[in-house]
Every structure is written in structure tokens, then in C-alpha cells.
Design an enzyme around this catalytic site. Structure first.
Site, PDB file in Angstrom:
ATOM      1  CB  CYS A  96      -4.774  -6.054   6.478  1.00  0.00           C
ATOM      2  SG  CYS A  96      -3.639  -4.938   5.705  1.00  0.00           S
TER       3      CYS A  96
ATOM      4  CB  SER B 226      -3.995   9.441  24.577  1.00  0.00           C
ATOM      5  OG  SER B 226      -3.158   8.828  25.522  1.00  0.00           O
TER       6      SER B 226
ATOM      7  CG  ASP C  74       2.972  -5.390  -3.641  1.00  0.00           C
ATOM      8  OD1 ASP C  74       2.797  -5.175  -2.440  1.00  0.00           O
ATOM      9  OD2 ASP C  74       2.059  -5.486  -4.486  1.00  0.00           O
TER      10      ASP C  74
ATOM     11  NE  ARG D  15      -9.533  -2.319  -5.772  1.00  0.00           N
ATOM     12  CZ  ARG D  15     -10.072  -2.606  -6.950  1.00  0.00           C
ATOM     13  NH1 ARG D  15     -11.353  -2.907  -7.027  1.00  0.00           N
ATOM     14  NH2 ARG D  15      -9.346  -2.615  -8.049  1.00  0.00           N
TER      15      ARG D  15
ATOM     16  CD  GLU E 149      -4.051 -13.500   3.155  1.00  0.00           C
ATOM     17  OE1 GLU E 149      -3.268 -12.795   3.806  1.00  0.00           O
ATOM     18  OE2 GLU E 149      -3.731 -14.614   2.676  1.00  0.00           O
TER      19      GLU E 149
ATOM     20  NE  ARG F  87       0.757  -6.550  -1.283  1.00  0.00           N
ATOM     21  CZ  ARG F  87       0.594  -6.487   0.015  1.00  0.00           C
ATOM     22  NH1 ARG F  87      -0.330  -7.206   0.601  1.00  0.00           N
ATOM     23  NH2 ARG F  87       1.361  -5.690   0.737  1.00  0.00           N
TER      24      ARG F  87
HETATM   25  P1  XMP Z   1      -2.785   1.252   5.914  1.00  0.00           P
HETATM   26  O1  XMP Z   1      -3.012   0.957   7.357  1.00  0.00           O
HETATM   27  O2  XMP Z   1      -1.906   2.446   5.704  1.00  0.00           O
HETATM   28  O3  XMP Z   1      -1.995  -0.019   5.347  1.00  0.00           O
HETATM   29  O4  XMP Z   1      -4.073   1.378   5.184  1.00  0.00           O
HETATM   30  C1  XMP Z   1      -1.494  -0.076   4.045  1.00  0.00           C
HETATM   31  C2  XMP Z   1      -0.694  -1.351   3.818  1.00  0.00           C
HETATM   32  O5  XMP Z   1      -1.517  -2.523   3.936  1.00  0.00           O
HETATM   33  C3  XMP Z   1      -0.957  -3.582   3.147  1.00  0.00           C
HETATM   34  N1  XMP Z   1      -2.038  -4.146   2.334  1.00  0.00           N
HETATM   35  C4  XMP Z   1      -2.720  -5.240   2.656  1.00  0.00           C
HETATM   36  N2  XMP Z   1      -2.561  -6.126   3.670  1.00  0.00           N
HETATM   37  N3  XMP Z   1      -4.432  -7.334   2.900  1.00  0.00           N
HETATM   38  C5  XMP Z   1      -3.419  -7.181   3.783  1.00  0.00           C
HETATM   39  O6  XMP Z   1      -3.282  -8.019   4.697  1.00  0.00           O
HETATM   40  C6  XMP Z   1      -4.656  -6.499   1.848  1.00  0.00           C
HETATM   41  O7  XMP Z   1      -5.584  -6.661   1.072  1.00  0.00           O
HETATM   42  C7  XMP Z   1      -3.731  -5.417   1.713  1.00  0.00           C
HETATM   43  N4  XMP Z   1      -3.614  -4.418   0.800  1.00  0.00           N
HETATM   44  C8  XMP Z   1      -2.563  -3.661   1.214  1.00  0.00           C
HETATM   45  C9  XMP Z   1       0.147  -2.968   2.312  1.00  0.00           C
HETATM   46  O8  XMP Z   1       1.375  -3.362   2.883  1.00  0.00           O
HETATM   47  C10 XMP Z   1      -0.118  -1.475   2.444  1.00  0.00           C
HETATM   48  O9  XMP Z   1       1.043  -0.693   2.256  1.00  0.00           O
END
Ligand code: XMP
EC number: 1.1.1.205
Length: 493
Positions: free
Chosen positions: A304, A475, A248, A385, A420, A403
Site C-alpha cells: 500500500c 528481537s 471492499d 500487487r 495507492e 475501491r
Molecule cells: P498485506 O500487508 O497483508 O496487506 O499485504 C493486504 C491488505 O492491503 C489492502 N490493500 C491495499 N491498500 N493500496 C492500499 O492502500 C492498495 O493498492 C491495496 N491493495 C490491497 C487490503 O486491505 C489487503 O487486505
């Protein structure tokens, strides 16, 4: 030379830039097959894997997702011991054979046996002498005798002719044997010694989830997250029985991460998925290290901020297709991670070359995700979060920080961390199986429109149509006030 960089820059596309074009079709949604490969050695009945995030995947969600055919990745924002425990909990929850068996001995009094059964909430006990199984005794056997005054012992009334089975038995065969012999429990023996017990109740429970993701012994599949350089954690999780380890990391094309991937791989039996990446070059580099699956997505996630904070990322459909071009040549599964908002996005990710999708937001807020439901403005929410958010990097075990190649040292000031991701809340969504039912229902509908009987065919035959901002507007529902929320089209107010 600088202007060339701008002029020659590739245009990157994401989910909302395209629709899938309907094709001639000979298949209906209800008949499509959604089986997908998640890593070299594991196949799932549905193409869904949950994010390794501390507001998404712990034991409960991992069990629920594996029961409906996907797989959960236990997050790593906890101590190694806690993560190991969570992996073990998932593995033992789906185990047909109970390993920790309560037993009795032939000289025990019937009163003692009754008390033991009540205390352990079991209705029968194997009888052991010199470590060998010599009989079985049930509540039903002792009830009439206890009603009268008796000094009989276990050995006097136990059933000595015990029907036993071997460790490798399938649930169906176990059920047949139990029915044929009219018994409710089957002791599992190896070389005459008791190693476990299978009960009819557990077999029937097992059959309740025909789609479940299981290993060869019938236990639920589970994946667990590990840090890019955390060999100790990787080995411990592997020994705890994790089927897949997911490295990860925010940038897996960092060459130290790439090089360490082969060390991790050499030290574990589990399959190794590595991410995240967004280019074909990164895929080449990692595949050369012998990894078993790739995770794609730099910054598409709903919480993100990498693309804003660092200005780095590749819109997700471009990233998926670039990685899939390389990975498909080597037979390596591609996981599209982050940025999916609707079931249609799962179909688009697969059409762009992904084998399956990793979901954070879409599974956060389910009953099984960690955390409590809170009420705000009369609506129910759960916390969600980013693992790179300030809260995740400083709370928990600080597993969010490395990470992003950041480190929390001693009493370091939080202002020295560069987040981030952000912290927020998502609407409470109810039970995971209802959410997954809608997501897979939407995917199946898409496969029906595209004429794809399975995921591999979907990758080949689904065609994209590029749309404009007017196309995306057309859409979505428009020109009406939505009065009843649909289960597969949430509206955030
Ligand atoms: P969704 O869109 O499903 O995305 O909410 C989940 C994925 O986001 C990544 N992830 C992060 N990426 N900052 C990032 O740039 C973060 O703080 C962060 N936390 C998670 C991760 O790949 C997850 O599966």
C-alpha cells in the site's frame, strides 16, 4: 490553535512497537483453541481470512484456506459472472452430495450402461423411472453378465432395494449407514425423487479436513468481495451462495458508503463485513447500519502507498484497539487487515482486540494463489500487487479503481488515475496448508506464553510491553549469518 493540533496529536502504534509479555500460564500451545468469530453468524477454526486481491484469492486459494479452517474472500477484479462462478466452484467443491447425478433407466442395455459409466468415470448409476428412484446398478453387477452373451437389461439385474438417505444427513451418519449396508453410494431422495448422491469416497475426503470451515449442509464456507455501491453484484453473489460478502473499500467511513451499507444488508441473506476503517467513530457509524463484521486497516498493507500518497492512515495496533473498544460492546467481530509479517503479529493483533486477521502478503506466493511462479536471480517468486496499483486498476475488470473512489471511463488515459499501491513479487512459499500451519503454530505458542486458552481469553489477558528500536533489533536474529532459511522466518534477499 494549529500548534495545539500538533501538540495534542495522538501517538499511533503498530506491531513492531510492542511485544507481548509472558504471563503465568496453565495451558500449553498444543491445547489452545483458535476458534474465532468472523461475522455475526460464522465462526472459523482458525482466525485467518484471505485478502480480496487478484494476486491472492480465487477459487483455488479459497478452497485450500477453508479446508484448513479459515475463509477466503474472492476478489472482484473480474466480471460479476466470473465472480459468481468462482463462488459456486468453492461451494460445490466441499459438497458432500453430488447434485448433478448421471442416471440410467430400467430399459437400458448393459452395454449402454457400461459405456456411460466409462464416459462419466463413475462406478454406479441410480435407475430412474417416471422421475422416481427405482434401483441402483454398479460396474460390479454388470461385469460378470457382460462377460457372457446376454440381452439382459438394467431392470433385470439392478438392486431394487436401495438404501437411501435424506439431504440433511451428516457425513458421520452417512458413513455409518454406508458401512452397515455395505454400499459405496447412497442416493439422496426427497419425496421419492432423486436429488443427489453421496459416495464413500467423498465422505472420506470430507473427513480428511476435520478443521474445515463448513456451512450447515457441509459445504465449504466462502466470502466474496463487492463494491461499496454495487447492489447488483452483492445480490448475485448472495444468490450464488456466498456465506459472507465483504464490502471492499479504501475508506468505509465515507458517509455514502456507510449509508449504502444498510441497503446492501437489507437485500442479502449473507453476512456483511464492511471495511476498511481505522477509528472508533467509523465503527459506531457502520455498526448503526446493522453490519456483521468490521475490517480495520488504512494503509498498513505491504504494497500500500495510501499513507505516502495521501498522508493518511493510523498505525495498525492503535487502529485495531480503537475499533475493538467500540465493536466489542456490540458483539461485532473485528478483522485486522494488512501489515502482518510474522505469526507473532497475529497474536499482537488479537491482543489488541481483533478477532481475526486478513492476510495478503503472507498468503500471496503460495501454490494456490493466482499466477505463475517466475524465477529471478535463481529464486522463485509470484506476483503480488495492490488493488490500488496501476496494474490492478487498469488490468482485470478495473475493480481496484472504485475501491479508491476512482472510475475508469472508456479510453481514459491511465495517467488520470492516482494509484495507492505498488506492484511487485513475493517469494514462492509452497503449499498454503504448510504456510498456515506455521502461522497458527506461532499463534498457539504465543497463547501458551500469555496463558490464554482461547481467542477471547487472549484478548483479555495478553499484556503489551512497549519496546524501543533497540528492543526490536534484539528481537530479530542478530550477530550471525543465517545459513538455513526457517519456514516461519523468511529472509528476502
Ligand atoms: P498485506 O500487508 O497483508 O496487506 O499485504 C493486504 C491488505 O492491503 C489492502 N490493500 C491495499 N491498500 N493500496 C492500499 O492502500 C492498495 O493498492 C491495496 N491493495 C490491497 C487490503 O486491505 C489487503 O487486505
Amino acid at each position: 490553535m494549529f500548534s495545539k493540533k500538533i501538540k495534542e496529536a495522538e501517538l499511533g502504534y503498530t506491531y513492531d512497537d510492542f511485544l507481548l509479555s509472558p504471563n503465568e500460564s496453565w495451558i500449553e500451545a498444543k491445547d489452545v483453541n483458535t476458534t474465532a468469530k468472523v461475522s455475526k453468524n460464522f465462526e472459523l477454526n482458525i482466525p485467518i481470512i484471505s485478502s480480496a486481491m487478484d494476486t491472492v484469492t480465487e477459487t483455488e486459494l479459497a478452497i485450500a484456506l477453508a479446508q484448513v479452517g479459515g475463509i477466503g474472500v474472492i476478489h472482484r477484479n473480474m466480471t460479476l459472472e466470473q465472480e459468481v462462478e468462482q463462488v459456486k466452484n468453492v461451494k460445490s467443491s466441499g459438497d458432500l452430495t453430488i447434485r448433478d447425478v448421471v442416471t440410467t433407466n430400467p430399459e437400458s442395455s448393459l452395454d449402454t450402461v457400461r459405456d456411460l459409466m466409462e464416459q462419466e468415470a463413475v462406478s454406479g448409476l441410480p435407475v430412474i423411472e417416471d422421475e422416481n428412484l427405482i434401483g441402483i446398478i454398479s460396474k460390479r453387477d454388470i461385469k460378470p453378465i457382460l462377460a457372457s452373451v446376454s440381452d439382459k437389461k438394467v431392470k433385470d439385474i439392478m438392486t431394487s432395494d436401495v438404501v437411501t438417505v435424506e439431504d440433511s444427513i451428516s457425513p458421520l451418519d452417512a458413513l455409518d449407514i454406508a458401512y452397515e449396508n455395505k454400499v459405496e453410494r447412497l442416493p439422496v431422495v426427497r419425496d421419492g425423487k432423486l436429488v443427489g448422491i453421496i459416495t464413500i469416497r467423498d465422505i472420506l475426503n470430507h473427513k480428511k479436513y476435520p478443521q474445515a470451515s463448513r456451512d450447515k449442509e457441509g459445504k465449504l464456507l466462502v466470502a466474496a468481495a463487492t463494491g461499496p455501491f454495487d447492489l447488483e453484484r452483492a445480490i448475485a453473489l448472495d444468490e450464488a451462495g456466498a456465506d459472507i460478502l465483504a464490502v471492499d473499500c479504501a475508506h468505509a467511513h465515507n458517509m455514502n458508503v456507510v449509508n449504502f451499507a444498510s441497503t446492501l444488508k437489507d437485500n442479502i441473506d449473507a453476512d456483511l463485513i464492511v471495511g476498511n476503517i481505522a477509528t472508533g467513530e467509523a465503527a459506531e457509524a457502520l455498526i448503526s447500519q446493522g453490519i456483521d463484521g468490521l475490517k480495520v486497516g488504512i494503509g498498513p498493507g505491504s504494497m500500500c502507498t495510501t499513507r505516502i500518497i495521501a498522508g493518511v492512515g493510523v498505525p495498525q495496533l492503535t487502529a485495531i484497539s480503537d475499533v475493538a473498544d467500540v465493536a466489542s460492546k456490540h458483539g461485532i467481530p473485528v478483522i485486522a487487515d494488512g501489515g502482518l509479517r510474522y505469526s507473532g503479529d497475529i497474536a499482537k493483533a488479537i491482543a489488541a482486540g481483533a478477532d481475526l486477521v486478513m492476510l495478503g502478503n503472507l498468503l500471496a506466493g503460495t501454490y494456490e494463489s493466482p499466477g505463475d511462479v517466475v524465477v529471478m536471480n535463481g529464486r522463485q517468486y509470484k506476483q503480488y500487487r495492490g488493488m490500488g496499483s496501476m496494474g490492478a486498476m487498469t488490468g482485470g475488470f478495473g475493480g481496484g479503481a472504485d475501491r479508491y473512489f476512482q472510475e475508469i471511463k472508456g479510453h481514459m488515459k491511465h495517467s488520470k488515475l492516482v494509484p495507492e499501491g505498488v506492484e511487485g513479487a513475493v517469494p514462492y512459499k509452497g503449499m498454503l496448508n504448510d504456510v498456515v500451519f506455521q502461522l497458527i503454530g506461532g499463534l498457539k505458542a504465543s497463547m501458551g506464553y500469555c496463558g490464554a486458552k482461547d481467542i477471547e481469553t487472549m484478548k483479555k489477558v495478553a499484556k503489551f510491553v512497549r519496546i524501543t528500536s533497540s528492543g526490536i533489533k534484539e528481537s530479530h536474529p542478530h550477530d550471525l549469518l543465517i545459513t538455513n532459511e526457517s519456514p516461519n522466518y523468511p529472509t528476502l534477499d
